[in-house]
Scaffold this motif. Structure first.
Motif: not given
Length: 365
Positions: A144-148, A281-284, A326-330, A332-344
């Motif tokens: 579960x992601x909690x971004x600051x 970088x999404x930090x949390x 600050x963000x959380x839940x879906x 945060x997860x949506x933004x994270x998925x996009x960043x991780x896909x680009x990086x991976x």
């Protein structure tokens, strides 16, 4: 004796009349402990049950930082710990567990009890690419992601370097392939992904040198041990303000604002078609997916009411070149998925993965 009296009160709700002392208490205690035992047999009540019903949190919380003290992640987590501690009314401490490119600390959280008292931290791109690097069997869906805040990487060189612009760096990389030494937090790390994205755009080659976080990386740049770095703005802010390193560009399409210095120009000022969506970088903090629902409910409340309005975090962002977000839940997860896909996929295309992101459930963007 006091503890025994309190036990009777916890189990039965009974309070001794004022003035009860000595044998009076012992006699009353015996009677009510007996009653408590009968009640427990009849209704399934026990001291353990009462304790288990205690609301979360009821004990100190640890935030595990997988990088060395003094870096950007460490700094933001110490501020965040204070804000969360005030909101939850329990101590929240930061513990640095470094090593193996950030996986030691993260793995410690994976192996801890998922009770909400041990949190991971860092950047989501690191968390989401451990698996494709063959370093740690985890992915975003395990958390579960909690971004600051959001942190953009900055291309910087040592004070007095002959490299004065990003074009100078690009020319050096092309004329002397592999000679440009770049300090990063290892592979995978968002700093490595940033210099990799730059190299993919301008050509040439570089040689990455890994350190355990921002602080030792910046020491290496200042000392001349490495020629350049692409650590995040907050990880470099102190050295930039002190004139110990020279920022050439932020790898973004917007200038980077750090109080007390001139704005750092965006890389698109030099390369208008540069695009690297995965390097901001999404930090949390990250909580294991199996934490109780009451933990998620309380954390959501804290993020929406306290963290979203934190003056301390907003001040940190202004002073250190972060974006307060600050963000959380879906969301945060949506933004994270996009960043991780680009990086991976960038890593995979450059030959630095041990499996295709497809195998790890990461579709190509």
């Amino acid at each position: 004796m006091t503890d025994e009296i309190n036990l009777v009160h916890v189990v039965t709700g009974y309070k001794y009349p004022k003035g009860f002392v000595g044998e009076e208490i012992r006699n009353e205690q015996t009677q009510f402990l007996l009653s408590a035992g009968i009640a427990a047999l009849g209704f399934g009540v026990s001291v353990e049950t009462v304790a288990a019903q205690e609301a979360w949190p009821s004990e100190p919380i640890q935030i595990v930082v997988p990088w060395a003290a003094g870096g950007a992640t460490d700094a933001i987590m110490r501020i965040l710990a204070g804000e969360v501690s005030d909101a939850l009314e329990v101590p929240v401490t930061v513990v640095n567990q470094t090593g193996a490119r950030g996986t030691v600390g993260t793995n410690a959280v994976i192996n801890s009890e998922p009770d909400g008292y041990t949190w991971a931290s860092g950047g989501v791109q690191d968390l989401g690419t451990y698996k494709v690097q063959g370093l740690l069997d985890t992915d975003l869906e395990d958390w579960h992601l909690f971004i600051a805040v959001l942190n953009a990487p900055v291309l910087s060189v040592g004070e007095g370097s002959d490299l004065k612009t990003p074009e100078d760096v690009a020319a050096f990389m092309n004329e002397n392939p592999g000679d440009l030494t770049v300090g990063t937090s290892g592979i995978p790390s968002t700093a490595y992904s940033a210099i990799q994205a730059f190299q993919s755009h301008v050509g040439g080659d570089f040689r990455a040198v890994a350190y355990d976080g921002d602080a030792p990386t910046m020491v290496a740049v200042v000392s001349g041990e490495v020629m350049a770095t692409t650590q995040s703005g907050p990880g470099q802010a102190a050295m930039i303000k002190g004139g110990r390193v020279t920022p050439l560009a932020v790898l973004s399409d917007q200038p980077l604002v750090i109080e007390g210095i001139n704005d750092i120009p965006p890389i698109t000022q030099f390369y208008p078609d540069f695009s690297a969506p995965g390097v901001t970088i999404q930090v949390g903090v990250f909580l294991p997916k199996d934490v109780p629902q009451e933990v998620l409910d309380r954390m959501t409340e804290v993020w929406e009411t306290e963290i979203a309005n934190s003056e301390a975090l907003q001040a940190y962002a202004r002073e250190n070149g972060s974006i307060f977000s600050p963000m959380h839940g879906e969301e945060a997860m949506e933004m994270a998925r996009s960043a991780v896909a680009a990086t991976a996929w960038q890593m995979h295309d450059d030959g630095t993965t041990t499996m295709s992101p497809d195998e790890a459930g990461i579709p190509r963007p």
